[in-house]
Scaffold this motif. Structure first.
Motif, PDB file in Angstrom:
ATOM      1  N   THR A 101      66.888  72.316 -39.989  1.00  0.00           N
ATOM      2  CA  THR A 101      66.610  71.407 -38.874  1.00  0.00           C
ATOM      3  C   THR A 101      66.617  69.959 -39.335  1.00  0.00           C
ATOM      4  O   THR A 101      67.163  69.076 -38.664  1.00  0.00           O
ATOM      5  CB  THR A 101      65.243  71.735 -38.240  1.00  0.00           C
ATOM      6  OG1 THR A 101      65.261  73.082 -37.773  1.00  0.00           O
ATOM      7  CG2 THR A 101      64.953  70.802 -37.077  1.00  0.00           C
ATOM      8  N   THR A 102      66.050  69.726 -40.529  1.00  0.00           N
ATOM      9  CA  THR A 102      66.013  68.360 -41.068  1.00  0.00           C
ATOM     10  C   THR A 102      67.424  67.851 -41.347  1.00  0.00           C
ATOM     11  O   THR A 102      67.779  66.717 -41.009  1.00  0.00           O
ATOM     12  CB  THR A 102      65.171  68.311 -42.354  1.00  0.00           C
ATOM     13  OG1 THR A 102      63.827  68.673 -42.051  1.00  0.00           O
ATOM     14  CG2 THR A 102      65.183  66.915 -42.961  1.00  0.00           C
ATOM     15  N   VAL A 103      68.245  68.709 -41.950  1.00  0.00           N
ATOM     16  CA  VAL A 103      69.631  68.320 -42.230  1.00  0.00           C
ATOM     17  C   VAL A 103      70.368  68.009 -40.924  1.00  0.00           C
ATOM     18  O   VAL A 103      71.088  67.014 -40.823  1.00  0.00           O
ATOM     19  CB  VAL A 103      70.371  69.436 -42.990  1.00  0.00           C
ATOM     20  CG1 VAL A 103      71.842  69.049 -43.196  1.00  0.00           C
ATOM     21  CG2 VAL A 103      69.718  69.693 -44.331  1.00  0.00           C
ATOM     22  N   SER A 104      70.170  68.853 -39.918  1.00  0.00           N
ATOM     23  CA  SER A 104      70.818  68.655 -38.629  1.00  0.00           C
ATOM     24  C   SER A 104      70.414  67.327 -38.003  1.00  0.00           C
ATOM     25  O   SER A 104      71.254  66.610 -37.449  1.00  0.00           O
ATOM     26  CB  SER A 104      70.471  69.813 -37.690  1.00  0.00           C
ATOM     27  OG  SER A 104      71.044  69.622 -36.421  1.00  0.00           O
ATOM     28  N   ARG A 105      69.137  67.012 -38.084  1.00  0.00           N
ATOM     29  CA  ARG A 105      68.654  65.748 -37.509  1.00  0.00           C
ATOM     30  C   ARG A 105      69.291  64.546 -38.201  1.00  0.00           C
ATOM     31  O   ARG A 105      69.649  63.549 -37.552  1.00  0.00           O
ATOM     32  CB  ARG A 105      67.137  65.676 -37.625  1.00  0.00           C
ATOM     33  CG  ARG A 105      66.410  66.560 -36.620  1.00  0.00           C
ATOM     34  CD  ARG A 105      64.932  66.670 -36.936  1.00  0.00           C
ATOM     35  NE  ARG A 105      64.238  67.446 -35.900  1.00  0.00           N
ATOM     36  CZ  ARG A 105      63.014  67.968 -36.066  1.00  0.00           C
ATOM     37  NH1 ARG A 105      62.355  67.802 -37.212  1.00  0.00           N
ATOM     38  NH2 ARG A 105      62.456  68.647 -35.076  1.00  0.00           N
ATOM     39  N   ILE A 106      69.457  64.635 -39.524  1.00  0.00           N
ATOM     40  CA  ILE A 106      70.057  63.521 -40.260  1.00  0.00           C
ATOM     41  C   ILE A 106      71.546  63.404 -39.944  1.00  0.00           C
ATOM     42  O   ILE A 106      72.068  62.307 -39.701  1.00  0.00           O
ATOM     43  CB  ILE A 106      69.838  63.715 -41.776  1.00  0.00           C
ATOM     44  CG1 ILE A 106      68.335  63.571 -42.107  1.00  0.00           C
ATOM     45  CG2 ILE A 106      70.660  62.712 -42.575  1.00  0.00           C
ATOM     46  CD1 ILE A 106      67.979  63.963 -43.515  1.00  0.00           C
ATOM     47  N   ILE A 107      72.261  64.533 -39.905  1.00  0.00           N
ATOM     48  CA  ILE A 107      73.696  64.518 -39.616  1.00  0.00           C
ATOM     49  C   ILE A 107      73.980  63.959 -38.228  1.00  0.00           C
ATOM     50  O   ILE A 107      74.908  63.170 -38.029  1.00  0.00           O
ATOM     51  CB  ILE A 107      74.278  65.943 -39.731  1.00  0.00           C
ATOM     52  CG1 ILE A 107      74.296  66.388 -41.192  1.00  0.00           C
ATOM     53  CG2 ILE A 107      75.683  66.002 -39.148  1.00  0.00           C
ATOM     54  CD1 ILE A 107      74.687  67.842 -41.369  1.00  0.00           C
ATOM     55  N   LYS A 128      65.795  61.722 -46.644  1.00  0.00           N
ATOM     56  CA  LYS A 128      67.137  61.404 -46.154  1.00  0.00           C
ATOM     57  C   LYS A 128      68.102  61.182 -47.304  1.00  0.00           C
ATOM     58  O   LYS A 128      69.261  61.649 -47.284  1.00  0.00           O
ATOM     59  CB  LYS A 128      67.084  60.166 -45.260  1.00  0.00           C
ATOM     60  CG  LYS A 128      68.400  59.849 -44.566  1.00  0.00           C
ATOM     61  CD  LYS A 128      68.235  58.711 -43.553  1.00  0.00           C
ATOM     62  CE  LYS A 128      69.547  58.465 -42.824  1.00  0.00           C
ATOM     63  NZ  LYS A 128      69.410  57.391 -41.816  1.00  0.00           N
ATOM     64  N   GLU A 129      67.629  60.514 -48.341  1.00  0.00           N
ATOM     65  CA  GLU A 129      68.470  60.251 -49.505  1.00  0.00           C
ATOM     66  C   GLU A 129      68.871  61.550 -50.201  1.00  0.00           C
ATOM     67  O   GLU A 129      70.014  61.714 -50.623  1.00  0.00           O
ATOM     68  CB  GLU A 129      67.717  59.336 -50.484  1.00  0.00           C
ATOM     69  CG  GLU A 129      68.577  58.900 -51.664  1.00  0.00           C
ATOM     70  CD  GLU A 129      67.839  57.939 -52.587  1.00  0.00           C
ATOM     71  OE1 GLU A 129      68.304  57.772 -53.725  1.00  0.00           O
ATOM     72  OE2 GLU A 129      66.822  57.367 -52.167  1.00  0.00           O
ATOM     73  N   LYS A 130      67.924  62.495 -50.310  1.00  0.00           N
ATOM     74  CA  LYS A 130      68.220  63.785 -50.929  1.00  0.00           C
ATOM     75  C   LYS A 130      69.296  64.541 -50.144  1.00  0.00           C
ATOM     76  O   LYS A 130      70.197  65.159 -50.716  1.00  0.00           O
ATOM     77  CB  LYS A 130      66.952  64.637 -51.013  1.00  0.00           C
ATOM     78  CG  LYS A 130      66.001  64.241 -52.130  1.00  0.00           C
ATOM     79  CD  LYS A 130      64.967  65.326 -52.403  1.00  0.00           C
ATOM     80  CE  LYS A 130      64.100  65.621 -51.192  1.00  0.00           C
ATOM     81  NZ  LYS A 130      63.080  66.649 -51.490  1.00  0.00           N
ATOM     82  N   VAL A 131      69.173  64.510 -48.830  1.00  0.00           N
ATOM     83  CA  VAL A 131      70.133  65.221 -47.973  1.00  0.00           C
ATOM     84  C   VAL A 131      71.523  64.596 -48.093  1.00  0.00           C
ATOM     85  O   VAL A 131      72.525  65.307 -48.245  1.00  0.00           O
ATOM     86  CB  VAL A 131      69.662  65.224 -46.511  1.00  0.00           C
ATOM     87  CG1 VAL A 131      70.761  65.729 -45.587  1.00  0.00           C
ATOM     88  CG2 VAL A 131      68.418  66.082 -46.363  1.00  0.00           C
ATOM     89  N   LEU A 132      71.587  63.274 -48.056  1.00  0.00           N
ATOM     90  CA  LEU A 132      72.877  62.594 -48.155  1.00  0.00           C
ATOM     91  C   LEU A 132      73.522  62.828 -49.519  1.00  0.00           C
ATOM     92  O   LEU A 132      74.752  62.978 -49.625  1.00  0.00           O
ATOM     93  CB  LEU A 132      72.699  61.098 -47.902  1.00  0.00           C
ATOM     94  CG  LEU A 132      72.273  60.715 -46.480  1.00  0.00           C
ATOM     95  CD1 LEU A 132      72.039  59.220 -46.374  1.00  0.00           C
ATOM     96  CD2 LEU A 132      73.319  61.164 -45.465  1.00  0.00           C
TER      97      LEU A 132
END
Length: 338
Positions: free
Chosen positions: A18-24, A36-40
């Protein structure tokens, strides 16, 4: 390498899907800068690309219509595009014009791009190819479009079952040939389009049918092909007239071919229509400005484009509409029986 999914990104970053989806999707939701930095970083390392098609299935881009044309520089397609874009704008829709440059692979790619963006519908302008692999791929695209509710309308024959708004190309070829026959012509040549394009196939079949009905022998030496362009018509006509000396008239599969053919006829020292009559199909804007003005079968390009938009936006049932045509008489045909 396997396809990287959003789940892979979440695992690598140590966060939820869900967190990844929100950032994308750039959702307005508070997420820590470090997260956010970790996901990117995970997205970059895994070379993850969001699946636009999957995103589109959750999102309705119902205000977009895609128009796929073969050559936007050809006024035949330009007039269709005007009808599509103007009508779409009147109804509050955005329209994309996709120019394939007559490349079938680019055409099929545009189907993918438009589907991924969940357009309301796709309008196909230009005849399909009589090639097994092309038809198979087009049928696959059509099946997918219909499955997800994306409407498609063709403005020319495709060689498969497909909703359409178009003229009868067989009757078009037959009608212009009959026009010449009624005026006393029996030595009639035909300059067609690409032999694998269904539009060309149908118009040549109509030409042959008119000859047969009139009891005129079909002569293969009177037949040549072009690429639907003025340059192609010019070159095809020069080749034709180098081989055939007794013809009195030429049927052209479209106006661009006719315009090029007329240039070749004059260049070779013949007079139009005194020596050779010319007739064609299309009635593009340039047809009225040739020397002499071109007699041609009218195709309602602009109205065709408008109607296709109406079908996509307002009709629920599968549509098959054949538009009426008529011959616009100008000065490029001479009657031999007067």
């Amino acid at each position: 390498m396997k396809n990287v999914s959003i789940v892979d990104v979440a695992k690598k970053a140590g966060v939820s899907v869900t967190t990844v989806s929100r950032i994308i999707n750039n959702v307005d939701y508070p997420i820590a800068a470090a997260t956010k930095e970790k996901v990117l970083k995970a997205i970059d390392e895994l070379q993850y690309t969001p699946n636009k098609a999957a995103q589109g299935l959750r999102k309705e881009f119902s205000d977009i219509i895609g128009l796929i044309v073969r050559d936007i520089s050809d006024s035949y397609f330009g007039e269709i595009a005007n009808g599509v874009t103007n009508r779409a704008s009147e109804l509050g829709y955005l329209s994309f014009v996709c120019n394939t440059g007559r490349n079938p692979e680019d055409e099929l790619r545009y189907h993918d791009h438009l589907w991924q963006h969940r357009v309301k519908g796709i309008i196909l302008a230009g005849g399909g190819l009589d090639q097994a692999d092309y038809k198979q791929k087009l049928e696959s695209q059509l099946s997918r479009h219909e499955k997800y509710g994306l409407k498609i309308v063709s403005l020319a024959p495709q060689g498969i079952e497909i909703p359409y708004v178009m003229i009868n190309d067989f009757e078009a070829g037959k009608k212009v040939t009959e026009y010449l026959i009624k005026r006393g012509h029996t030595k009639i040549a035909f300059i067609g389009g690409p032999p694998k394009v269904f539009t060309s196939i149908e118009r040549l079949s109509g030409f042959k049918s008119a000859l047969e009905i009139a009891g005129i022998e079909y002569n293969k030496s009177y037949i040549t092909k072009s690429d639907f362009s003025q340059k192609g018509g010019y070159e095809a006509c020069r080749l034709l007239l180098s081989k055939v000396k007794d013809l009195t008239a030429i049927c052209c599969a479209n106006d661009n071919i006719a315009i090029g053919a007329m240039s070749a006829i004059r260049e070779l020292g013949f007079s139009i229509p005194k020596d050779i009559s010319v007739i064609s199909i299309g009635d593009i804007r340039d047809a009225r400005y040739t020397n002499p003005p071109l007699t041609t079968l009218t195709i309602p390009h602009y109205e065709m484009g408008q109607m296709a938009v109406d079908v996509i936006t307002q009709w629920k049932e599968k549509v098959e509409i054949t538009l009426n045509t008529s011959i616009f008489e100008r000065e490029s045909v001479r009657a031999l029986n007067k």
